[in-house]
Design a protein around this motif. Structure first.
Motif, mmCIF file in Angstrom:
data_model
loop_
_atom_site.group_PDB
_atom_site.id
_atom_site.type_symbol
_atom_site.label_atom_id
_atom_site.label_comp_id
_atom_site.label_asym_id
_atom_site.label_seq_id
_atom_site.Cartn_x
_atom_site.Cartn_y
_atom_site.Cartn_z
ATOM 1 N N PHE A 1 0.825 -1.209 0.000
ATOM 2 C CA PHE A 1 0.000 0.000 0.000
ATOM 3 C C PHE A 1 0.857 1.256 0.000
ATOM 4 O O PHE A 1 0.636 2.182 -0.768
ATOM 5 N N THR A 2 1.875 1.292 0.862
ATOM 6 C CA THR A 2 2.731 2.470 0.935
ATOM 7 C C THR A 2 3.609 2.600 -0.300
ATOM 8 O O THR A 2 3.952 3.707 -0.710
ATOM 9 N N ASN A 3 4.002 1.474 -0.904
ATOM 10 C CA ASN A 3 4.823 1.537 -2.115
ATOM 11 C C ASN A 3 4.032 2.046 -3.314
ATOM 12 O O ASN A 3 4.577 2.689 -4.204
ATOM 13 N N THR A 4 2.746 1.722 -3.363
ATOM 14 C CA THR A 4 1.942 2.078 -4.533
ATOM 15 C C THR A 4 1.427 3.502 -4.484
ATOM 16 O O THR A 4 1.013 4.045 -5.503
ATOM 17 N N HIS A 5 1.423 4.119 -3.300
ATOM 18 C CA HIS A 5 0.971 5.503 -3.172
ATOM 19 C C HIS A 5 2.143 6.461 -3.288
ATOM 20 O O HIS A 5 3.174 6.271 -2.653
ATOM 21 N N PHE A 6 1.950 7.489 -4.095
ATOM 22 C CA PHE A 6 2.928 8.562 -4.175
ATOM 23 C C PHE A 6 2.327 9.761 -3.456
ATOM 24 O O PHE A 6 1.333 10.321 -3.904
ATOM 25 N N GLY A 7 2.954 10.149 -2.326
ATOM 26 C CA GLY A 7 2.367 11.224 -1.548
ATOM 27 C C GLY A 7 1.136 10.782 -0.788
ATOM 28 O O GLY A 7 0.419 11.601 -0.236
ATOM 29 N N MET A 8 0.866 9.490 -0.774
ATOM 30 C CA MET A 8 -0.252 8.904 -0.038
ATOM 31 C C MET A 8 -1.607 9.459 -0.473
ATOM 32 O O MET A 8 -2.536 9.569 0.302
ATOM 33 N N PHE A 9 -1.706 9.877 -1.750
ATOM 34 C CA PHE A 9 -3.039 10.193 -2.246
ATOM 35 C C PHE A 9 -3.113 9.865 -3.720
ATOM 36 O O PHE A 9 -2.114 9.653 -4.387
ATOM 37 N N GLY A 10 -4.324 9.823 -4.224
ATOM 38 C CA GLY A 10 -4.514 9.454 -5.621
ATOM 39 C C GLY A 10 -5.935 8.973 -5.813
ATOM 40 O O GLY A 10 -6.814 9.249 -5.013
ATOM 41 N N ASN A 11 -6.184 8.218 -6.871
ATOM 42 C CA ASN A 11 -7.541 7.723 -7.093
ATOM 43 C C ASN A 11 -7.835 6.573 -6.122
ATOM 44 O O ASN A 11 -6.986 6.145 -5.368
ATOM 45 N N ASP A 12 -9.070 6.115 -6.147
ATOM 46 C CA ASP A 12 -9.492 5.128 -5.162
ATOM 47 C C ASP A 12 -9.090 3.707 -5.515
ATOM 48 O O ASP A 12 -9.197 2.818 -4.692
ATOM 49 N N GLU A 13 -8.689 3.476 -6.762
ATOM 50 C CA GLU A 13 -8.352 2.122 -7.177
ATOM 51 C C GLU A 13 -6.928 2.081 -7.722
ATOM 52 O O GLU A 13 -6.532 2.934 -8.519
ATOM 53 N N PRO A 14 -6.158 1.076 -7.326
ATOM 54 C CA PRO A 14 -4.803 0.951 -7.867
ATOM 55 C C PRO A 14 -4.837 0.543 -9.326
ATOM 56 O O PRO A 14 -5.787 -0.085 -9.792
ATOM 57 N N THR A 15 -3.811 0.927 -10.052
ATOM 58 C CA THR A 15 -3.725 0.645 -11.482
ATOM 59 C C THR A 15 -2.407 -0.042 -11.792
ATOM 60 O O THR A 15 -1.359 0.358 -11.276
ATOM 61 N N LYS A 16 -2.466 -1.057 -12.650
ATOM 62 C CA LYS A 16 -1.230 -1.694 -13.108
ATOM 63 C C LYS A 16 -0.670 -0.882 -14.270
ATOM 64 O O LYS A 16 -1.349 -0.679 -15.277
ATOM 65 N N VAL A 17 0.571 -0.406 -14.083
ATOM 66 C CA VAL A 17 1.209 0.456 -15.070
ATOM 67 C C VAL A 17 2.512 -0.204 -15.508
ATOM 68 O O VAL A 17 3.318 -0.622 -14.678
ATOM 69 N N THR A 18 2.705 -0.307 -16.820
ATOM 70 C CA THR A 18 3.952 -0.867 -17.351
ATOM 71 C C THR A 18 4.869 0.275 -17.760
ATOM 72 O O THR A 18 4.459 1.182 -18.498
ATOM 73 N N LEU A 19 6.104 0.218 -17.272
ATOM 74 C CA LEU A 19 7.091 1.253 -17.540
ATOM 75 C C LEU A 19 8.215 0.678 -18.397
ATOM 76 O O LEU A 19 8.624 -0.471 -18.205
ATOM 77 N N ASN A 20 8.687 1.481 -19.327
ATOM 78 C CA ASN A 20 9.885 1.138 -20.081
ATOM 79 C C ASN A 20 11.014 2.006 -19.536
ATOM 80 O O ASN A 20 10.904 3.234 -19.530
ATOM 81 N N CYS A 21 12.080 1.368 -19.067
ATOM 82 C CA CYS A 21 13.132 2.088 -18.359
ATOM 83 C C CYS A 21 14.504 1.771 -18.950
ATOM 84 O O CYS A 21 14.763 0.639 -19.382
#
Length: 329
Positions: free
Chosen positions: A236-256
Motif C-alpha cells: 500500500f505504501t509503495n503504490t501511493h505517491f504522496g499517499m493520495f490518488g484515485n481510489d483504485e490501484p492501477t497496473k502500469v507498465t514502464l519502459n526504463c
C-alpha cells in the motif's frame, strides 16, 4: 553505628552517577565515586560501594572497570548504543509532523539515554529547520489518541483542515466531526498518515495526522476489519505517491533504461520483475495509485522512464505535460 542520612537511596544515586557521568571514555575512580555520593548527602565506604556494584551487576547493569595507574569504573552497555540514538535523533529531526517545540523536547529526552559527555557529542550534530516543521502543536496528542483508539478498538472523532493563503486553518467536511474506525498509522515521505475505515462510504481513507484537530476517542467498536485486512500495508505504501490518488490501484507498465534498475527496485521493492529488452532498456509492471505525485515522479527522470501501458495513464501524462507547457508559454 547509625546509618548516615541517604543510605536507602544510595543504590539509586550510584546508578544515576554511572548513567549520567560515566562511559568508556570517562570512567571514575572509587574515590571520585564516593566524593560524588558525599555531595549528594550519602556517606559511603569502599566496601559498601563494592557491594553495590555486585547488586547492580546482578540486576543486569553493565558495571565495568579499567585500570591504568588506578582502577576506574564506568557504565558499559546501555539499552541504546550511540548509533541507535543517532538514528532516533535523525528521525526526530526529519519528521515534519512533529512540531519544533516537541522535537526539542524529544531530543532532550533521547540524549538523556546516554552520558553527559555522549549527549554533548550527539547534540553537536543536531540541526532542526523549524520552517519545515508542522505549526500544528496538536499533532503529538492526536497520535496519542489514535494509539489509544486502536489499542481499545474504538472509533475516533476529529476535525480536519487545510491551510489557506493567509496561513489560516480551513476545516473540511463543513467542520463536521469525522467519525471513522482507525486501523493503522503509516509513516510515508516524512508524513504521518492515519488509515481508517469510513463506514458511510464503505472504504479505507487516508488522513494526514498533522492536519487533524481535536481528536478524541468515541466509545463505539471499530468496523471495517475485513476491508483493512485486504490491504497489504507494505504494498500500500509503495503504490501511493504522496499517499493520495484515485481510489483504485492501477497496473502500469514502464519502459526504463537499464541505469534506472536501482531506482525502480528502491521504489517498488525487489519482488517486481524486470524484463530485459536486450536494447539497453527493461520493462516493469507496477501497481500504483495514479496521482499528480506519481506523474511528477516520472518527470523527474525525463526520458529514462516512460509509461507504455495502459493508454489512459499515457493520456493523463500527456495532458499533464500540455497543462504545464501552457503555463510557461
Amino acid at each position: 553505628m547509625p546509618k548516615s542520612f541517604g543510605q536507602k537511596p544510595k543504590l539509586l544515586y550510584l546508578l544515576k552517577i554511572f548513567f549520567e557521568e560515566t562511559d568508556q571514555d570517562h570512567p571514575l575512580t572509587m574515590k571520585e565515586l564516593i566524593e560524588k555520593l558525599n555531595n549528594l548527602g550519602v556517606k559511603a565506604k569502599r566496601k559498601s560501594v563494592y557491594d553495590d556494584f555486585e547488586i547492580l551487576q546482578a540486576l543486569g547493569y553493565d558495571i565495568c572497570s579499567t585500570r591504568d595507574k588506578k582502577t576506574r569504573y564506568f557504565m558499559g552497555n546501555r539499552d541504546f548504543e550511540i548509533p541507535e540514538l543517532e538514528l532516533l535523533l535523525d528521525a526526530v529531526q526529519a519528521s515534519n509532523f512533529i512540531a519544533y517545540d516537541k522535537s526539542i523536547t524529544l531530543i532532550n529526552k533521547i540524549e538523556k539515554l546516554s552520558s553527559h559527555y555522549q549527549a554533548e557529542k550527539l547534540h553537536k550534530g543536531i540541526y532542526i529547520d523549524d520552517r519545515t516543521k508542522t505549526p500544528n502543536k496538536k499533532t503529538y496528542y492526536a497520535i496519542n489518541t489514535i494509539h489509544d483508539c486502536i489499542s481499545d478498538g474504538n472509533k475516533i472523532g476529529f476535525n480536519y483542515f487545510k491551510w489557506d493563503i493567509n496561513k489560516e486553518k480551513v476545516y473540511t467536511h463543513d467542520r463536521k466531526t469525522y467519525c471513522v474506525s482507525p486501523h493503522a498509522l503509516v509513516w510515508n515521505a516524512d508524513k504521518y498518515y492515519l488509515l481508517a475505515y469510513d463506514s458511510d462510504e464503505e472504504k479505507i481513507k487516508r488522513f494526514r495526522v498533522d492536519k487533524m484537530d481535536n481528536a478524541f476517542c468515541i466509545d463505539e467498536p471499530i468496523d471495517g476489519r475485513e476491508a483493512f485486512e485486504a490491504y497489504n500495508l507494505a504494498t500500500f505504501t509503495n503504490t501511493h505517491f504522496g499517499m493520495f490518488g484515485n481510489d483504485e490501484p492501477t497496473k502500469v507498465t514502464l519502459n526504463c533504461k537499464n541505469s534506472m534498475s536501482d531506482i525502480i527496485l528502491d521504489r517498488f521493492g525487489h519482488d517486481v520483475m524486470l524484463i530485459n529488452n536486450n536494447d539497453g532498456t527493461f520493462n516493469v509492471t507496477v501497481t500504483v495509485y495514479v496521482s499528480p505525485p506519481f506523474i511528477s515522479w516520472l518527470f523527474t527522470f525525463g526520458d529514462d522512464i516512460k509509461v507504455i501501458e495502459p493508454d489512459n495513464v499515457i493520456e493523463e501524462v500527456k495532458n499533464t505535460l500540455k497543462r504545464i507547457s501552457q503555463i510557461y508559454k
